[in-house]
Design an enzyme around this catalytic site. Structure first.
Site: not given
Length: 233
Positions: A27-28, A44-45, A73-75, A94, A96, A119, A170, A228
């Protein structure tokens, strides 16, 4: 450079394991300074328990690394596309996360079955198609962002009202006015994905909530006539 934003993005990234949205480094989070045209993203990683604010990487809106010891990040290219196409967002996430990713792997959008969903997310959370082989080979991460933005445009969907998407086979992306709101929306998405899946297990013939109920719950929290919460908070 952008030390406050690095701290904010670092803290937002650390919320992903806190809320059970990531396993290992899956994730990132990024956050943008619109005035400078630069954003900050997780490297990344790098394991979450090893991250420090100074490890965050500064990137421009062409995807070039501007500052940082590590590779971004690779994304990153997906984040670039979303920032360029969705001008009102200030943060992107992002993950998973398992329930949202299960819907993505099934190739299904998440219907709005109840008021918890309504909501925060207006209507169904869409699931975009797979990229073609050519799109994957050409520029996988960039074309992921292009596909998301193109699909929102094609559907006439308001990216601020539905700040989430699933990418088929994905996983999910969410966004918000800043990095922390983008994480908040990622948490909400995971919860509504879980509830929708259980809802269909209990009643496979279930229908989405009535539109008038969806509208009531969304607009009492959002828009000019929202009521609200507390004023100014």
């Amino acid at each position: 450079m952008l030390e406050e934003l690095k701290k904010e993005v670092y803290e937002a990234n650390m919320l992903l394991p806190k809320y059970g949205l990531v396993t290992f480094t899956w994730g990132n989070v990024s956050g943008i300074d619109r005035e400078k045209g630069l954003f900050v993203i997780k490297p990344s990683g790098v394991e979450y328990d090893e991250l420090k604010p100074e490890d965050m990487v500064v990137v421009d809106l062409d995807g070039n690394k501007v500052e940082g010891e590590y590779n971004p990040s690779s994304d990153t290219a997906t984040h670039v596309e979303l920032y360029n196409r969705f001008p009102n967002i200030g943060g992107v996430v992002h993950t998973h996360s398992p329930w949202a990713t299960s819907w993505a792997q099934a190739g299904r959008g998440i219907p709005c079955y109840g008021t918890t969903h309504a909501d925060y997310l207006y209507g169904e959370v869409p699931c975009v198609r797979n990229l073609t082989k050519e799109e994957i080979d050409e520029a996988y991460e960039k074309n992921t962002g292009v596909l998301i933005a193109d699909e929102f445009e094609r559907q006439g969907r308001d990216y601020e009202a539905t700040p989430a998407v699933l990418c088929k086979n994905h996983g999910p992306f969410t966004w918000g006015k800043d990095a922390h709101e983008a994480v908040h929306n990622a948490v909400v998405l995971e919860e509504v994905a879980k509830m929708a899946a259980r809802c269909e297990m209990i009643n496979p013939q279930n229908e989405p909530a009535p539109q008038e109920l969806q509208d009531k719950h969304y607009y009492r929290k959002h828009g000019a006539n929202a009521y609200y919460g507390q004023p100014g908070k």
